[in-house]
Design an enzyme around this catalytic site. Structure first.
Site, PDB file in Angstrom:
ATOM      1  N   ARG B  45     -46.927  23.594  16.040  1.00  0.00           N
ATOM      2  CA  ARG B  45     -45.590  23.123  16.360  1.00  0.00           C
ATOM      3  C   ARG B  45     -45.476  22.997  17.876  1.00  0.00           C
ATOM      4  O   ARG B  45     -46.379  23.368  18.608  1.00  0.00           O
ATOM      5  CB  ARG B  45     -44.535  24.049  15.782  1.00  0.00           C
ATOM      6  CG  ARG B  45     -44.930  25.511  15.835  1.00  0.00           C
ATOM      7  CD  ARG B  45     -43.800  26.403  16.030  1.00  0.00           C
ATOM      8  NE  ARG B  45     -43.145  26.105  17.286  1.00  0.00           N
ATOM      9  CZ  ARG B  45     -43.650  26.415  18.482  1.00  0.00           C
ATOM     10  NH1 ARG B  45     -44.804  27.029  18.599  1.00  0.00           N
ATOM     11  NH2 ARG B  45     -42.991  26.108  19.587  1.00  0.00           N
ATOM     12  N   GLY B  46     -44.339  22.465  18.319  1.00  0.00           N
ATOM     13  CA  GLY B  46     -44.188  22.149  19.734  1.00  0.00           C
ATOM     14  C   GLY B  46     -44.545  20.683  19.893  1.00  0.00           C
ATOM     15  O   GLY B  46     -45.609  20.237  19.438  1.00  0.00           O
ATOM     16  N   GLN B 195     -39.319  31.411  16.342  1.00  0.00           N
ATOM     17  CA  GLN B 195     -40.430  31.073  17.232  1.00  0.00           C
ATOM     18  C   GLN B 195     -40.420  31.917  18.498  1.00  0.00           C
ATOM     19  O   GLN B 195     -41.470  32.221  19.057  1.00  0.00           O
ATOM     20  CB  GLN B 195     -40.376  29.587  17.643  1.00  0.00           C
ATOM     21  CG  GLN B 195     -40.639  28.592  16.531  1.00  0.00           C
ATOM     22  CD  GLN B 195     -39.372  28.173  15.813  1.00  0.00           C
ATOM     23  OE1 GLN B 195     -38.331  28.843  15.889  1.00  0.00           O
ATOM     24  NE2 GLN B 195     -39.447  27.061  15.104  1.00  0.00           N
ATOM     25  N   ASP B 236     -37.386  18.280  22.831  1.00  0.00           N
ATOM     26  CA  ASP B 236     -38.077  17.470  21.829  1.00  0.00           C
ATOM     27  C   ASP B 236     -37.878  15.982  22.072  1.00  0.00           C
ATOM     28  O   ASP B 236     -38.741  15.169  21.765  1.00  0.00           O
ATOM     29  CB  ASP B 236     -37.624  17.852  20.423  1.00  0.00           C
ATOM     30  CG  ASP B 236     -38.253  19.169  20.019  1.00  0.00           C
ATOM     31  OD1 ASP B 236     -37.774  20.221  20.477  1.00  0.00           O
ATOM     32  OD2 ASP B 236     -39.264  19.148  19.290  1.00  0.00           O
TER      33      ASP B 236
END
Lengths: 351, 351
Positions: B45-46, B195, B236
């Site tokens: 993720r990221g 997270q 994002d």
């Protein structure tokens, strides 16, 4: 309606909140030690509910007392009060309820032991009934701020599980629902102990109030999307200037409400006002164990085991973020410093 | 330094982030379906790390392709791109990386299939290396906003686990630490997927950066107590007006920072800017499964089983709440509508 605390003729029935929401289990409390254990281990929680449980617990601890002297009875009572008060050292209502009982019993001229015992029980029942009535009054006064079809954000748990009646903030919502206003609730999960997810969602489901669970960080997005008409929360302590200490997460919710022009209400009985405290910065904030954040339900580890955590139980919302405070006497509006003082008739403790 | 995404000659090695922090386990990704699954289920993720994974995934999806025509190869590639892009709809880097590969491969004069495949792999490796370099540049530019002894709040995970290098927001913090600035970090746990608790705390511990974990609802109290010098987060997607979509919880953090006069920074590579989107309200927000809120780690149920949940993955922070945006080219300041456009040299996509 849920009854989290109920006197059943000769024992106290408690809904064991540590089992919720998976299991609805009741405890029969017949001994003071059982009342102590239930308070200490959060089987019963919420400031008013703890005070009521302690009051019944004190009666249970003395009903089989076999001495004959009034002085010895008071001595035994003193010991039981100390014992019960130690179950949650920071719970103000716990000590307050016990001190109310002590004062009232000691002030009576009664010398007959069975009559003194009977008096203790009646005081506990009265305290319970009194809390129930105050909840109803708050719920009724609160209707002035809840429109039809209101979409409401709330935080933590403030309902029948936390009080002797329908609740504080939750009571306002519940009354709106039962009077046909078609409200919808977004409940903050309320990290770290998740009272919103575990308890408020359970109460909302039981009352068949349309609801959605959100993480504490999601309310601002709902407000931005114009999906929130008002926020309503409870309070643990309110200073003379209206500053309100409540479950951690209340303050950022109030900031977000202000930013979006959403009204933000506090519902709390007059016993929550502490006029000995002039402003928010003087309200002591309980710091709780780091493990509450590190592990969910004392089980699932959510971070590195050695993680340091900062875990304040409460935060303080300043008066300028609070649209109004709903009490059993009516609605208090800003400027609180003046309205609270000007009321005059507002007692530090309920009568 | 942690390597969350690593090309191992003929397979992609991914650190399975869903197992952190308890287990440090690696996956061998040899098929496109495995890359898709890893992206969709947040094993990787990221934004940048997802883009890099998708690039390798595209190569893996085509390396065993047995056709002979260049056109058919492109047709197959198109299908694989659509498939991979659907794994995370809000992740602009995912589509951007795939489009970069498509453009670059289609623009080549190459007709030999093995050479086209080889080209895809080289592009993925270049993209990865390029991201590593951009992280270092962001970290260096970011030092201008991080004073000595800074106490920093960050949200979600933006470090080596989320990128091909030292990270975006985390990279700025990491660089401050390694250059001796004695920073301290408060990491938001970042509900619902945690997270911050699971990944950022793990990275902070690995880098020996002094840190404390907080619930998302606690940052405002820290700010009120003047314990926060700055907030820094990743992104994002950033619209042409500077509106920033980032992990849910970023927006209330920015509102609280504004309320307390604490500077709020976004660190993101230029690939995060989407100039085709003029303002925040046009950024699509991925809604994720309700079970992410209902159960912690897909296990512990935290609410009534039938609870409805509202679970947006991201929120949008408007430009007026952002003090500056740190990119690999330098620091962009308000008014973003003008600075972003006026830069001219700022490409919609990095070159």
């Amino acid at each position: 309606m849920i009854q989290a605390v109920a006197w059943k003729n000769d024992y106290l029935e408690l809904l064991d909140q540590t089992l919720l929401p998976e299991t609805t289990g009741y405890l029969e409390i017949r001994r003071i030690e059982e009342a102590f254990e239930a308070v200490q281990n959060l089987r019963v929680r919420g400031a008013p509910a703890i005070g009521i449980t302690a009051a019944y617990g004190l009666y249970l601890g003395l009903r089989d007392w076999t001495g004959a002297s009034r002085d010895q009875f008071f001595q035994a009572m003193e010991e039981k009060i100390r014992y019960l008060a130690s179950a949650r050292p920071t719970a103000v209502n716990l000590r307050w309820a016990l001190e109310e009982l002590r004062r009232n019993v000691q002030n009576s001229a009664e010398t007959d032991i069975p009559a003194l015992k009977e008096r203790l029980l009646r005081l506990a029942v009265d305290l319970h009934e009194d809390d129930r009535r105050r909840c109803e009054l708050m719920a009724q006064h609160g209707q002035a701020v809840v429109p039809e079809n209101a979409r409401i954000v709330t935080h933590c748990n403030t309902g029948a599980l936390a009080t002797g009646g329908i609740g504080t903030a939750f009571g306002v919502i519940y009354h709106a629902h039962r009077s046909g206003k078609k409200v919808q609730v977004f409940a903050d999960e309320t990290r770290p102990v998740l009272q919103g997810a575990r308890l408020t969602m359970w109460e909302l489901a039981a009352a068949r109030i349309p609801s959605q669970l959100i993480c504490d960080s999601m309310a601002a997005s709902l407000m931005k999307q114009k999906q929130v008409d008002l926020v309503i929360v409870g309070a643990d302590r309110i200073a003379a200037d209206g500053s309100t200490a409540n479950k951690i997460g209340t303050y950022p919710l109030a900031i977000a409400a202000k930013f979006h022009g959403v009204p933000f209400y506090v519902a709390a009985p007059l016993s929550t006002f502490d006029l000995s405290i002039s402003s928010g910065q003087d309200i002591p904030i309980e710091m709780r164990n780091e493990s509450e954040i590190r592990r969910v339900f004392n089980k699932s580890l959510i971070t590195v085991p050695e993680a340091k955590c900062w875990n304040p139980a409460f935060d303080v919302t300043p008066p300028e973020l609070i649209t109004a405070i709903i009490t059993e006497r009516g609605i208090i509006k800003p400027p609180y410093g003046e309205t609270i003082k000007a009321e005059g008739r507002l007692p530090a403790r309920p009568q």
